[in-house]
Design a protein around this motif. Sequence first.
Motif, PDB file in Angstrom:
ATOM      1  N   VAL A 158       0.770  -1.218  -0.056  1.00  0.00           N
ATOM      2  CA  VAL A 158      -0.225   0.106  -0.153  1.00  0.00           C
ATOM      3  C   VAL A 158       0.981   1.083  -0.102  1.00  0.00           C
ATOM      4  O   VAL A 158       2.010   1.270   0.724  1.00  0.00           O
ATOM      5  N   ASN A 214       0.836   5.175   0.814  1.00  0.00           N
ATOM      6  CA  ASN A 214      -0.041   6.096   1.024  1.00  0.00           C
ATOM      7  C   ASN A 214       0.573   7.474   0.651  1.00  0.00           C
ATOM      8  O   ASN A 214       1.558   7.961   1.141  1.00  0.00           O
ATOM      9  N   THR A 250      -6.121   7.732   7.098  1.00  0.00           N
ATOM     10  CA  THR A 250      -5.800   6.335   6.529  1.00  0.00           C
ATOM     11  C   THR A 250      -4.445   5.871   7.406  1.00  0.00           C
ATOM     12  O   THR A 250      -4.191   4.421   7.331  1.00  0.00           O
ATOM     13  N   LEU A 310      -4.392   1.920   8.293  1.00  0.00           N
ATOM     14  CA  LEU A 310      -2.835   1.004   7.775  1.00  0.00           C
ATOM     15  C   LEU A 310      -2.282   0.537   9.119  1.00  0.00           C
ATOM     16  O   LEU A 310      -1.868  -0.477   8.998  1.00  0.00           O
ATOM     17  N   VAL A 348       3.695  -0.934   4.002  1.00  0.00           N
ATOM     18  CA  VAL A 348       3.242   0.078   3.777  1.00  0.00           C
ATOM     19  C   VAL A 348       4.212   1.190   3.478  1.00  0.00           C
ATOM     20  O   VAL A 348       5.257   1.153   4.074  1.00  0.00           O
TER      21      VAL A 348
END
Length: 301
Positions: free
Chosen positions: A41, A43, A50, A54, A66
């Motif tokens: 992911v 960001n 968010t 996460l 992440v």
Amino acid sequence: MTAAERPLISVIVPTYNYAHLLPRALDSVLLQRAPWMELIVVNDGSTDLTAQVLAGYVARHPGLLVIDQVNAGAAAARNRGLRQARGHYALLLDADDELQPDALQTLRATVARHPEAGTILGAQLSVYADGRERLRLPTTVPAEPPLRLSKRYLLQKRITISHGCSLFRRDLLLQRPYPENLRGGEDVPVFAHMLVSAPVVTTNVVLARIHKHGDSLRHDRRDEEMRAVTMIEEVFASLPAECQPLRSRYASQRYLSLFRAALQSGDRPAARHFYRAAWRLDGRQALRWNYLRKALRLFLA
């Protein structure tokens, strides 16, 4: 890391201020988790919750990667994820969409049957705000020379490609990164490159639910001509020499799109300018009846 140790598929989710929808996308991937896939992911500088969402997922799923970055747009987020990924193939899933339960297993089996493929296109369910759903099957992509494939995609609109229900060879994506100077339409140059770089395989299995929303960029006319010129440059920057003769026709088509948008907004001087530009670039495009009749009404009024 040897090829045998690398994941087969990297699922990359770029996200910006989608904390309320992101769990749906992540859960749809994590329910299919397997040793041969990874989830990343990116960001992209979100200012909502968010980061907290996460953090909770990382606590429950330690293998989830992440990446946080300063807001730079969807193209930059996708490129960042692709550089960090380890998979031979990449699936880019928008944060407001979701995979179907057997999507990754279907793709794994398709890759095994077609190791020559650079792109795999699957079916999707388009989900609209009013609850309607529409099944969209992938368009068959014949084994044709790059010029004919580019024409089918860029001019005839006979090939449709969408994130979420498409799998791409990651090395080919790294050859033609998403253009970070475009905000909107940045996937077009990449998809054009993928079409001419390796065989395309399709499956009629539904791979994703793609949620349709109003596109505010579509109605933003600021710097529209500059954006169109940039799009033309980016599309043809990575296409082979045999495709370059399509450049003027594609440029004409982009100006005709500006012409139509100007008409819809009531900006008649801009509409005249854009139609004249389209005509100078390639009269064949400008003579298409759906544009010509609008131009006749405009210039004869």
